[in-house]
Write an enzyme that holds these catalytic residues in place. Structure first.
Site, PDB file in Angstrom:
ATOM      1  N   LYS A  96      46.756  45.402   3.371  1.00 13.33           N
ATOM      2  CA  LYS A  96      47.353  44.295   2.601  1.00 13.33           C
ATOM      3  C   LYS A  96      48.871  44.380   2.597  1.00 13.33           C
ATOM      4  O   LYS A  96      49.526  44.354   1.565  1.00 13.33           O
ATOM      5  CB  LYS A  96      46.772  44.262   1.184  1.00 13.33           C
TER       6      LYS A  96
HETATM    7  O1  LIG Z   1      40.903  42.666   1.881  1.00 11.40           O
HETATM    8  C1  LIG Z   1      39.843  43.140   1.466  1.00 11.40           C
HETATM    9  O2  LIG Z   1      39.118  43.783   2.223  1.00 11.40           O
HETATM   10  C2  LIG Z   1      39.385  42.794   0.120  1.00 11.40           C
HETATM   11  C3  LIG Z   1      39.720  41.533  -0.334  1.00 11.40           C
HETATM   12  C4  LIG Z   1      39.088  41.013  -1.477  1.00 11.40           C
HETATM   13  O3  LIG Z   1      39.284  39.876  -1.847  1.00 11.40           O
HETATM   14  N1  LIG Z   1      38.214  41.811  -2.149  1.00 11.40           N
HETATM   15  C5  LIG Z   1      37.907  43.071  -1.746  1.00 11.40           C
HETATM   16  O4  LIG Z   1      37.058  43.701  -2.386  1.00 11.40           O
HETATM   17  N2  LIG Z   1      38.534  43.608  -0.647  1.00 11.40           N
HETATM   18  C6  LIG Z   1      38.290  45.006  -0.228  1.00 11.40           C
HETATM   19  O5  LIG Z   1      36.925  45.115   0.229  1.00 11.40           O
HETATM   20  C7  LIG Z   1      36.354  46.345  -0.207  1.00 11.40           C
HETATM   21  C8  LIG Z   1      35.174  46.018  -1.130  1.00 11.40           C
HETATM   22  O6  LIG Z   1      34.505  47.177  -1.497  1.00 11.40           O
HETATM   23  P1  LIG Z   1      33.079  47.174  -2.226  1.00 11.40           P
HETATM   24  O7  LIG Z   1      33.200  46.295  -3.414  1.00 11.40           O
HETATM   25  O8  LIG Z   1      32.879  48.621  -2.574  1.00 11.40           O
HETATM   26  O9  LIG Z   1      32.075  46.667  -1.223  1.00 11.40           O
HETATM   27  C9  LIG Z   1      37.485  47.127  -0.854  1.00 11.40           C
HETATM   28  O10 LIG Z   1      38.101  47.919   0.145  1.00 11.40           O
HETATM   29  C10 LIG Z   1      38.442  46.062  -1.332  1.00 11.40           C
HETATM   30  O11 LIG Z   1      39.768  46.502  -1.379  1.00 11.40           O
END
Ligand SMILES: O=C(O)c1cc(=O)[nH]c(=O)n1[C@@H]1O[C@H](COP(=O)(O)O)[C@@H](O)[C@H]1O
EC number: 4.1.1.23
Length: 277
Positions: A96
């Site tokens: 990001k």
């Molecule tokens: O850019 C991202 O990957 C991201 C964007 C977003 O809107 N929401 C989001 O959860 N993420 C990332 O996606 C992953 C989600 O993780 P879990 O919720 O454990 O599946 C994490 O690494 C977050 O930082």
């Protein structure tokens, strides 16, 4: 990797799953702590257990940077391990990033030259000159935050201007002046449901990186219903819902089972895309 290769991998594996390598030293099984590099040992086991079921891996930099030099070394080793052993995997550095032009150029150099990673997540808030330095590399992708999965997405992204245009819609429209769908993808949270319909009106052909199934409760079915296009157009991430389902010595097997469940649902959803080819 180009868009066509990505779609070929999706068809071959019947999967558009991205496994999120959000590896936290406090959450990995205890027996790994005696390893020289526990974070890498954990990642290697997860990758070996899931590589045939997914098309992408997304290490989130926060998890590695929180451990200083040791974390950065584990991150580099993980990227190299994927590239050496599973070269068909699309690698996303979830960092990001985004800053004034000459600083963004240094971020781009880190991920695209030094580490030769396929893509990096970028925040659009600082505008064109903060994003374009990432777009000067052949076969590398910018994944721009559009409509994120978290509650805070309401604070700015979902607010409307005087013409009724929401900020995330402005991001989608404006950024198409900088690159098209062979160089740019967008992040859209799986928790955003029907908003995928509106998003597809503006970016019908782009790939979307969709985090938020699993631990955050987003619905894969809904994402596919409103977000899937004729080349799938989705890379759906799950991190905690796959990598932390078991904390015993059988953690990798359990991760595989969790990935298999998601992959089976994806194979079902992909039928309409593949059958329409
Ligand atoms: O850019 C991202 O990957 C991201 C964007 C977003 O809107 N929401 C989001 O959860 N993420 C990332 O996606 C992953 C989600 O993780 P879990 O919720 O454990 O599946 C994490 O690494 C977050 O930082």
């Amino acid at each position: 990797m180009d868009k066509q290769q990505l779609f070929e991998n999706i068809k071959r594996k019947k999967s558009f799953l991205c496994v999120g390598l959000d590896t936290d030293i406090k959450k990995i099984p205890e027996h790994l702590l005696k390893e020289e590099d526990p974070i890498f040992a954990f990642n290697k086991a997860i990758i070996d257990a899931t590589a045939d079921l997914c098309i992408a891996y997304k290490p989130n930099l926060a998890f590695y940077e929180s451990m200083g030099v040791k974390g950065w070394i584990a991150f580099e080793k993980t990227v190299k391990y994927i590239k050496d052993n599973y070269p068909d995997q699309f690698i996303i550095a979830d960092a990001k990033r985004g800053d004034i032009g000459n600083t963004s150029a240094m971020y781009a150099r880190t991920f695209f030259e030094e580490l030769d990673i396929d893509s990096v997540t970028v925040a659009p808030y600082m505008g064109e000159d903060s994003v374009t330095p990432f777009l000067t590399y052949d076969n590398k992708w910018v994944i721009l935050l559009a409509l994120t999965s978290n509650k805070g997405s309401h604070d700015f992204q979902l607010t409307e201007d005087a013409n009724g245009e929401r900020l995330f819609e402005k991001v989608l429209r404006k950024s198409q002046e900088w690159a098209n769908d062979d160089r740019m993808m967008y992040v859209v949270g799986a928790t955003q449901g029907r908003a995928f319909e509106d998003i597809r009106k503006i970016v019908p052909d782009h790939f979307l990186l969709v985090p938020g199934i699993g631990a955050q409760g987003g619905s894969l079915e809904e994402v596919c219903k409103y977000g899937m296009n004729s080349t799938c157009g989705l890379i759906v991430n799950s991190s905690r819902g796959i990598i932390y389902v078991d904390k015993t010595e059988k953690f990798a097997e359990a991760a595989r089972t969790a990935a298999q469940e998601v992959q089976a649902q994806m194979a079902e959803q992909l039928k309409r895309v593949i059958n329409n080819q």
